[in-house]
Design a protein around this motif. Structure first.
Motif, PDB file in Angstrom:
ATOM      1  N   ASP A   1       0.847  -1.238   0.038  1.00 19.91           N
ATOM      2  CA  ASP A   1       0.053   0.207  -0.033  1.00 19.91           C
ATOM      3  C   ASP A   1       0.868   1.325   0.019  1.00 19.91           C
ATOM      4  O   ASP A   1       0.383   2.185  -0.461  1.00 19.91           O
ATOM      5  CB  ASP A   1      -0.973  -0.064   1.291  1.00 19.91           C
ATOM      6  N   ASN A   2       2.124   1.266   0.567  1.00 19.11           N
ATOM      7  CA  ASN A   2       3.107   2.378   0.594  1.00 19.11           C
ATOM      8  C   ASN A   2       3.674   2.515  -0.648  1.00 19.11           C
ATOM      9  O   ASN A   2       4.775   3.350  -0.670  1.00 19.11           O
ATOM     10  CB  ASN A   2       4.054   2.163   1.906  1.00 19.11           C
ATOM     11  N   SER A   3       3.357   2.000  -1.758  1.00 16.80           N
ATOM     12  CA  SER A   3       4.052   2.452  -3.181  1.00 16.80           C
ATOM     13  C   SER A   3       5.402   1.596  -3.247  1.00 16.80           C
ATOM     14  O   SER A   3       6.191   1.920  -4.323  1.00 16.80           O
ATOM     15  CB  SER A   3       4.244   3.823  -3.516  1.00 16.80           C
ATOM     16  N   VAL A   4       5.469   0.469  -2.215  1.00 12.81           N
ATOM     17  CA  VAL A   4       6.862  -0.137  -2.529  1.00 12.81           C
ATOM     18  C   VAL A   4       6.464  -1.680  -3.171  1.00 12.81           C
ATOM     19  O   VAL A   4       5.413  -2.104  -2.778  1.00 12.81           O
ATOM     20  CB  VAL A   4       7.499  -0.733  -1.179  1.00 12.81           C
ATOM     21  N   VAL A   5       7.099  -1.742  -4.190  1.00 10.64           N
ATOM     22  CA  VAL A   5       6.923  -3.049  -5.127  1.00 10.64           C
ATOM     23  C   VAL A   5       8.037  -3.931  -4.974  1.00 10.64           C
ATOM     24  O   VAL A   5       9.252  -3.494  -4.765  1.00 10.64           O
ATOM     25  CB  VAL A   5       6.812  -2.749  -6.423  1.00 10.64           C
ATOM     26  N   ALA A   6       7.943  -5.353  -4.794  1.00 11.54           N
ATOM     27  CA  ALA A   6       8.929  -6.409  -4.845  1.00 11.54           C
ATOM     28  C   ALA A   6       8.972  -6.775  -5.935  1.00 11.54           C
ATOM     29  O   ALA A   6       7.830  -7.351  -6.678  1.00 11.54           O
ATOM     30  CB  ALA A   6       8.687  -7.255  -3.831  1.00 11.54           C
ATOM     31  N   LEU A   7      10.060  -6.590  -6.890  1.00 14.80           N
ATOM     32  CA  LEU A   7      10.477  -6.925  -7.991  1.00 14.80           C
ATOM     33  C   LEU A   7      11.183  -8.197  -8.384  1.00 14.80           C
ATOM     34  O   LEU A   7      12.341  -8.087  -7.687  1.00 14.80           O
ATOM     35  CB  LEU A   7      10.900  -5.755  -9.159  1.00 14.80           C
ATOM     36  N   GLN A   8      10.778  -9.375  -8.961  1.00 12.20           N
ATOM     37  CA  GLN A   8      11.500 -10.294  -9.027  1.00 12.20           C
ATOM     38  C   GLN A   8      12.609 -10.113 -10.216  1.00 12.20           C
ATOM     39  O   GLN A   8      12.124 -10.169 -11.192  1.00 12.20           O
ATOM     40  CB  GLN A   8      10.858 -11.627  -9.024  1.00 12.20           C
ATOM     41  N   VAL A   9      13.923  -9.952  -9.826  1.00  8.93           N
ATOM     42  CA  VAL A   9      14.906 -10.004 -11.153  1.00  8.93           C
ATOM     43  C   VAL A   9      15.392 -11.448 -11.073  1.00  8.93           C
ATOM     44  O   VAL A   9      16.256 -11.451 -10.403  1.00  8.93           O
ATOM     45  CB  VAL A   9      15.730  -8.846 -11.112  1.00  8.93           C
ATOM     46  N   ASP A  10      15.178 -12.218 -11.852  1.00  4.52           N
ATOM     47  CA  ASP A  10      15.879 -13.566 -12.034  1.00  4.52           C
ATOM     48  C   ASP A  10      15.549 -14.124 -10.704  1.00  4.52           C
ATOM     49  O   ASP A  10      14.347 -14.421 -10.458  1.00  4.52           O
ATOM     50  CB  ASP A  10      17.354 -13.624 -12.302  1.00  4.52           C
ATOM     51  N   THR A  11      16.491 -14.590  -9.820  1.00  4.85           N
ATOM     52  CA  THR A  11      16.129 -15.270  -8.563  1.00  4.85           C
ATOM     53  C   THR A  11      16.111 -14.380  -7.332  1.00  4.85           C
ATOM     54  O   THR A  11      16.048 -14.847  -6.189  1.00  4.85           O
ATOM     55  CB  THR A  11      17.362 -16.251  -8.262  1.00  4.85           C
TER      56      THR A  11
END
Length: 139
Positions: free
Chosen positions: A87-97
């Motif tokens: 909700d706080n505009s933080v995105v967890a982005l999976q880059v490869d592993t």
């Protein structure tokens, strides 16, 4: 993520760490080293990536994960899959592993006007950042 140190570019300012060229499974890029001990060229190091600036523009992308830049100080191109959106505009982005936490600007400006204010779970997105920091850790 485990990376190989390819090159070092010492920083003139004492309070900043050196720029490190590294190679990982998703490409080769330059980033600022934020560890106390500077690694040797050729060393394999486990690091956490930090995108210290808010991301304000992104686009939907296809293809494999990418983390790449050309020279010290050049923008870093990052592509990965959105693993979670907070909700706080933080995105967890999976880059490869690896997971890279990215904070999106409050007033997001997507390159594609039909998109929502921030990426959605499962989207493959791409953006550039002016800086990438590396924090070493032991496993």
């Amino acid at each position: 993520m485990r990376i190989e140190i390819m090159n070092l570019a010492p920083e003139a300012e004492a309070e900043k760490g050196p720029m490190i060229a590294f190679r990982g499974t998703s490409g080769q890029a330059w980033a600022r080293w934020c560890g106390a001990d500077i690694p040797q060229v050729g060393a394999l190091v486990d690091v956490e990536f930090d995108v210290p600036d808010e991301v304000s523009q992104w686009t939907i992308a296809d293809g494999p994960a990418i983390m790449t830049s050309d020279f010290p100080g050049s923008p870093v191109r990052i592509k990965g899959v959105v693993a979670s959106v907070a909700d706080n505009s933080v995105v967890a982005l999976q880059v490869d592993t690896d997971i890279v936490l990215v904070e999106f600007a409050g007033t997001m400006n997507s390159v594609q006007s039909h998109q929502t204010a921030k990426p959605r779970l499962g989207d493959c997105i791409e953006f550039t950042t002016h800086r990438l920091d590396l924090y070493p850790y032991s496993v």
